[in-house]
Design a protein around this motif. Structure first.
Motif, short mmCIF file in Angstrom:
data_model
loop_
_atom_site.label_atom_id
_atom_site.label_comp_id
_atom_site.label_asym_id
_atom_site.label_seq_id
_atom_site.Cartn_x
_atom_site.Cartn_y
_atom_site.Cartn_z
N TRP A 95 18.35 7.99 -11.86
CA TRP A 95 18.21 7.99 -10.41
C TRP A 95 19.48 7.42 -9.80
CZ3 TRP A 95 15.38 10.07 -6.80
CH2 TRP A 95 15.43 9.54 -5.50
N MET B 4 17.98 12.42 -8.25
CA MET B 4 17.86 12.25 -9.70
C MET B 4 18.62 13.37 -10.38
SD MET B 4 14.50 12.08 -12.14
CE MET B 4 13.95 10.53 -11.46
N ASN C 123 17.34 11.38 -17.64
CA ASN C 123 17.21 11.38 -16.18
C ASN C 123 17.68 10.05 -15.64
OD1 ASN C 123 16.13 13.88 -15.42
ND2 ASN C 123 14.10 13.27 -16.11
#
Length: 114
Positions: A102, A109, A100
């Motif tokens: 951002w 995200m 993940n």
């Protein structure tokens, strides 16, 4: 006759960087898992072969830059090679894990491959 191209890493996974042998392998057509090493071939295939791997691959449908863990696109300086910082449309990369990240500029995200 061969129908798929692979490497030792693609077939066996991580080898901790200890490859001391040829890494190009070709699957023998009509078999499920019989491969021949590139040094044992009289002639290498001239056509583009599909990849065979224990890892999935991502194929790029558009040009894309490489991003760091902060979600910032990595762009080369004048002295660096542009190709080290982007993937061209039609190229592929192995996926060994999803991460993940951002993206602050997009306030979003996303899952990315590494």
């Amino acid at each position: 006759m061969v129908d798929r191209e692979s490497s030792t890493f693609d077939l066996m996974g991580d080898d901790n960087g200890n490859l001391t042998y040829s890494t190009a392998n070709y699957r023998i057509k009509g078999t499920d898992g019989f491969f021949i090493d590139d040094v044992d071939l009289d002639n290498r295939p001239r056509q583009h072969l599909l990849l065979y791997s224990v890892y999935p691959h991502v194929f790029f449908i558009n040009n894309s830059y490489v991003y760091n863990k902060s979600g910032k696109a990595q762009k080369p300086t004048n002295t660096q090679n542009l190709n080290a910082y982007r993937f061209d449309k039609g190229s592929s990369v192995e996926v060994t894990k999803l991460v993940n990240i951002w993206f602050p500029d997009e306030n979003n995200m996303s899952f990315v491959t590494s």
